[in-house]
Design an enzyme around this catalytic site. Sequence first.
Site: not given
Length: 210
Positions: A12-14, A45
């Site tokens: 769930g992220t990059t 983030k």
Amino acid sequence: MSNNVEEKILHGTTTVGIKAKDGVVLCADMRASAGYFIANNNTMKIQKIDLHAGLTLAGGVADAQNIVDILRYHANLHRVEKQGPISIHSLSRLCSLIFHQNRGYPFMADILVGGYDANGPALFNIDMFGSVEKKSYVTTGSGSPVAYGLLEEEYREDLTVEEAKKIALRAVKAAIVRNIGTGDGINIAIMDKDGFRLLTDEQKKAVIEL
């Protein structure tokens, strides 16, 4: 690492970090997900640690925010006591120590620390076990395989910050298109001789169509 732990960190992220010859670029999407549930579509983030340093978060938001608070405290303390900014290398070692001290109940997070100090630009990746790696470019999270494909093709040692921010934005955008856990916009920050600054929406749109 167990599959359960790996899923908590990677899903769930990059996030992308690139060290250019005149600074460091940190870039990340804005989606916080829990499985296939989108928990938050406006997650920051990228966090400023000090006037010259920042980091990206991948993994558990609460764990990562705890680390951010500790690093900010020590960076401010160093600036007051030593009358100057903490080095990026020292900041990354401190982050490693935080992970190592909590290895019994590990923080579920993967951190990129970047910035510009007296030695120039520097970028480090710290994983949940406290391992520190100096990087020229790096990407973390579930969209990282897609982002790495673009980074490995386009990275050069003589990149400028202006060139690096375009590559970073394109890498995260590619992950958004191809990864279900990544999405809802992109944030990007630059750290160079002028310090840490987040790009505005207008500045991002001037670089790439998001």
